[in-house]
Write a protein that holds these residues in place. Structure first.
Motif, short mmCIF file in Angstrom:
data_model
loop_
_atom_site.label_atom_id
_atom_site.label_comp_id
_atom_site.label_asym_id
_atom_site.label_seq_id
_atom_site.Cartn_x
_atom_site.Cartn_y
_atom_site.Cartn_z
N LYS A 1 28.04 41.58 40.06
CA LYS A 1 28.77 42.71 40.65
C LYS A 1 28.78 43.90 39.69
CE LYS A 1 33.42 42.84 40.32
NZ LYS A 1 34.04 44.04 39.75
N TRP B 1 32.60 56.55 38.26
CA TRP B 1 31.37 56.78 37.50
C TRP B 1 30.38 57.69 38.21
CZ3 TRP B 1 30.62 50.82 36.42
CH2 TRP B 1 31.69 50.36 35.63
N PRO C 1 42.67 54.23 31.39
CA PRO C 1 42.40 55.67 31.48
C PRO C 1 40.89 55.98 31.54
CG PRO C 1 42.98 55.06 29.23
CD PRO C 1 43.12 53.82 30.07
N VAL C 2 40.55 57.26 31.82
CA VAL C 2 39.14 57.66 31.83
C VAL C 2 38.87 58.75 30.79
CG1 VAL C 2 38.63 56.98 34.23
CG2 VAL C 2 39.58 59.25 33.77
N LEU D 1 37.83 58.66 27.78
CA LEU D 1 36.60 58.54 26.99
C LEU D 1 35.37 58.89 27.83
CD1 LEU D 1 37.48 55.29 24.98
CD2 LEU D 1 37.70 57.69 24.28
N VAL E 1 32.71 50.01 28.51
CA VAL E 1 31.55 49.76 29.38
C VAL E 1 31.35 50.96 30.30
CG1 VAL E 1 30.68 48.27 31.22
CG2 VAL E 1 31.91 47.26 29.29
N GLY E 2 32.42 51.38 30.99
CA GLY E 2 32.31 52.51 31.91
C GLY E 2 31.93 53.80 31.17
N GLU F 1 27.24 45.22 26.52
CA GLU F 1 27.30 44.29 27.64
C GLU F 1 25.94 44.23 28.36
OE1 GLU F 1 29.91 45.40 26.36
OE2 GLU F 1 31.53 44.02 26.83
N THR G 1 36.75 39.35 28.58
CA THR G 1 38.08 39.45 29.20
C THR G 1 38.03 38.99 30.66
OG1 THR G 1 39.84 40.97 29.87
CG2 THR G 1 37.67 41.94 29.63
N ARG H 1 46.86 41.93 31.19
CA ARG H 1 45.99 41.06 31.99
C ARG H 1 46.47 39.61 31.97
NH1 ARG H 1 39.42 41.50 32.58
NH2 ARG H 1 39.53 41.25 34.83
N ARG I 1 39.83 38.27 39.05
CA ARG I 1 39.64 37.18 38.07
C ARG I 1 40.90 36.30 38.03
NH1 ARG I 1 34.40 38.28 38.55
NH2 ARG I 1 33.91 40.33 37.75
C1 EPZ Z 1 34.35 47.11 33.02
O1 EPZ Z 1 35.48 47.93 33.27
C2 EPZ Z 1 34.33 46.05 34.10
N1 EPZ Z 1 34.25 46.68 35.41
C3 EPZ Z 1 35.60 45.21 34.00
O2 EPZ Z 1 35.51 44.16 34.96
C4 EPZ Z 1 35.68 44.58 32.61
O3 EPZ Z 1 36.88 43.86 32.48
C5 EPZ Z 1 35.62 45.68 31.53
O4 EPZ Z 1 34.42 46.49 31.73
C6 EPZ Z 1 35.58 45.14 30.12
O5 EPZ Z 1 34.49 44.28 29.96
C7 EPZ Z 1 33.06 46.98 35.91
O6 EPZ Z 1 32.02 46.84 35.28
C8 EPZ Z 1 33.03 47.50 37.30
P1 EPZ Z 1 36.11 49.51 29.71
P2 EPZ Z 1 35.65 49.33 32.52
O7 EPZ Z 1 35.92 50.96 29.85
O8 EPZ Z 1 34.31 49.90 32.27
C9 EPZ Z 1 39.87 51.40 27.46
C10 EPZ Z 1 36.22 42.89 36.81
O9 EPZ Z 1 37.12 42.03 37.00
N2 EPZ Z 1 39.42 52.72 27.90
O10 EPZ Z 1 35.08 48.75 28.93
O11 EPZ Z 1 36.63 50.11 33.28
C11 EPZ Z 1 40.34 50.53 28.62
O12 EPZ Z 1 41.65 50.84 29.01
C12 EPZ Z 1 36.48 44.14 36.04
O13 EPZ Z 1 35.07 42.76 37.27
C13 EPZ Z 1 40.08 53.84 27.45
O14 EPZ Z 1 41.04 53.77 26.69
O15 EPZ Z 1 36.30 48.83 31.15
C14 EPZ Z 1 40.20 49.15 28.04
O16 EPZ Z 1 41.30 48.86 27.23
C15 EPZ Z 1 37.90 44.29 35.64
N3 EPZ Z 1 39.65 55.06 27.88
C16 EPZ Z 1 38.95 49.27 27.15
O17 EPZ Z 1 38.79 50.68 26.91
C17 EPZ Z 1 38.58 55.19 28.72
O18 EPZ Z 1 38.25 56.33 29.08
C18 EPZ Z 1 37.68 48.74 27.75
O19 EPZ Z 1 37.53 49.24 29.07
C19 EPZ Z 1 37.92 54.05 29.17
C20 EPZ Z 1 38.35 52.81 28.73
#
Ligand code: EPZ
Length: 429
Positions: free
Chosen positions: A22, A106, A132-133, A135, A174-175, A199, A315, A342, A382
């Motif tokens: 996914k 995205w 948050p977004v 970053l 990741v995002g 990842e 996670t 979580r 999850r």
């Molecule tokens: C992706 O989310 C996945 N989603 C998540 O899977 C997964 O848990 C996560 O990566 C971590 O591996 C998809 O791929 C669709 P992050 P994402 O940006 O990209 C912080 C599932 O169940 N952060 O890597 O949104 C954030 O709060 C989902 O399938 C900021 O502070 O996660 C977190 O603490 C749930 N500012 C950490 O970074 C930002 O601008 C990692 O988040 C962006 C993130």
């Protein structure tokens, strides 16, 4: 609303085909916005998140066609989807659509890169933490975009195009990495992404973008270098196998005992989780056909785990592993370092008889001799599937409410478990 009813106590034996990931399929579909040619994606899982994103993309002008059935295909074989964004007719992604699925935020990167402007609703709250977004927006700003927040929308403008730059992420996201990649591929000049997410889904996106004509080096490491190109073209790409689905079924087999081949699974995508299962007393072996998971009478041992970005323990497997540890010998400490909230499954697992004590970001899980079935529900996918794992080993009936969470991320869940001997049925209502 549908429910899933599980009658616990059956071993799992047989084979489970692993679907396309996914979390790779979603950014790959979004990448179709970067070109006016057709991006064909194979092995796309049949999930409600995929359908929701299709609707969002069609609002921007993306045409979609789904290939028909082929000889030898089953309902569990992923679909092939062709996406064509000949023209982006709308650069705005409205709240009603984005709020249903965070990853749709995205789209801001490819729309900005191609059109010089994007207006995307901020995604808002989420059951697993604040998420948050900032970053993602920082990355776009580094590439020369002007960002404004207005009426709940992020508005990104780069009328003269994006320019390559150095993007240093203060934490792994990741995002953020997906966003930076999709913006940088069409920027002028070179972009260096430091502390990039490693990842496998990032590597898969980079591989697809490369087939589309992008110039990317270092995907899968923490330093990615992108040399911008003027335009991208169409491509064919097969989505990689879902490492979280793989780990989830591996934990289900570990929980119930049994012997299951996870067909098409790749051990290199989740080695840290497999290592933890081996420590817990589970037999895991990699074959040409996939990963074989066995537990035949050996006791489950408690193992401590800390979630981390890849290649650490994911996670997205934390809740499932916690369910497993509820029946282990001893006490397992599970620390969640990625998301601050979580642990929503803890109280529901307690309803089945689990003994879990929360202390900040750490859950202390004391193994118990037996779990007993109960009605439960969860707030994310999850967490929901962790209740399925617990229900498979609980005495009596467990009913899981809010099945729509499971449908977001697990293709043909009941069918896959049932064919291995589990008693699982969906009750519509
Ligand atoms: C992706 O989310 C996945 N989603 C998540 O899977 C997964 O848990 C996560 O990566 C971590 O591996 C998809 O791929 C669709 P992050 P994402 O940006 O990209 C912080 C599932 O169940 N952060 O890597 O949104 C954030 O709060 C989902 O399938 C900021 O502070 O996660 C977190 O603490 C749930 N500012 C950490 O970074 C930002 O601008 C990692 O988040 C962006 C993130």
């Amino acid at each position: 609303m549908d429910k899933i009813r599980i009658t616990g106590g059956q071993r799992l034996d047989g084979a489970i085909p692993i679907s396309g990931a996914k979390n790779a399929a979603l950014p790959l579909m979004i990448a179709s916005l970067l070109t006016d040619e057709t991006l064909t994606l194979a092995n796309v899982p049949r999930l409600s998140d995929v359908s929701a994103l299709s609707r969002i993309l069609s609002n921007h002008g993306v045409d979609r066609s789904i290939a028909g059935k082929r000889i030898g295909q089953s309902a569990e074989t992923g679909q092939t989807i062709a996406l064509t964004a000949r023209q982006i007719v709308d650069t705005c992604a409205p709240y009603e659509l984005v709020s249903t699925m965070r990853a749709s935020f995205w789209v801001i990167a490819p729309i900005l890169a191609r059109m010089g402007e994007a207006r995307v609703s901020l995604p808002g709250g989420c059951a697993i933490g604040t998420r948050p977004v900032d970053l993602l927006l920082m990355a776009l700003e580094r590439l020369g975009a002007e960002i404004e927040i207005e009426n709940g929308y992020a508005i990104a403008r780069a009328p003269r195009g994006l320019k390559g730059a150095e993007i240093v992420f203060p934490k792994v996201t990741v995002g953020g990495t997906h966003t930076a990649l999709m913006a940088a591929v069409l920027a002028q000049g070179t972009t260096v992404i430091e502390n990039a997410a490693r990842e496998p889904e990032v590597t898969d996106l980079a591989a697809c973008l490369t087939k589309m004509g992008a110039k990317i080096e270092g995907a899968g490491t923490s330093r990615i270098v992108v040399t911008g190109v003027a335009r991208l073209g169409g491509a064919h790409h097969a989505v990689l196998p879902d490492r979280i689905e793989t780990g989830t079924y591996a934990m289900a087999v570990a929980m119930t005992g049994g012997d299951v081949l996870l067909e098409g699974a790749r051990a290199d995508l989740l080695q840290s989780a497999l290592d933890v299962l081996v420590k817990a007393g589970v037999e895991v072996s990699s074959t040409n056909e996939g990963i074989r998971v066995r537990r035949n009478g050996q006791p489950l041992e408690a193992v401590d785990v800390e979630t981390d970005p890849f290649p650490g323990f994911p996670t997205d497997l934390q809740a499932q592993f916690m369910a497993l540890m509820t029946k282990a010998r001893g006490t397992s400490r599970i620390r969640e370092t990625i998301f601050e909230n979580r642990f929503m499954h803890v109280q529901e697992l307690a309803r089945l008889g689990a003994k879990i004590r929360l202390e900040g970001d750490c859950a202390h899980v004391e193994g118990v001799a037996k779990l007993t079935g109960a009605p439960v529900m969860a707030t994310d996918l999850r967490a929901s599937v962790s209740l399925v794992i617990a229900g498979l080993a609980a005495e009596g009936e467990t009913t899981i409410n809010r099945v729509y969470h499971l449908d977001r991320g697990f293709e043909a869940l009941e069918a896959k478990l049932t064919r291995c001997g589990a008693q699982v049925e969906r009750l519509s209502g």
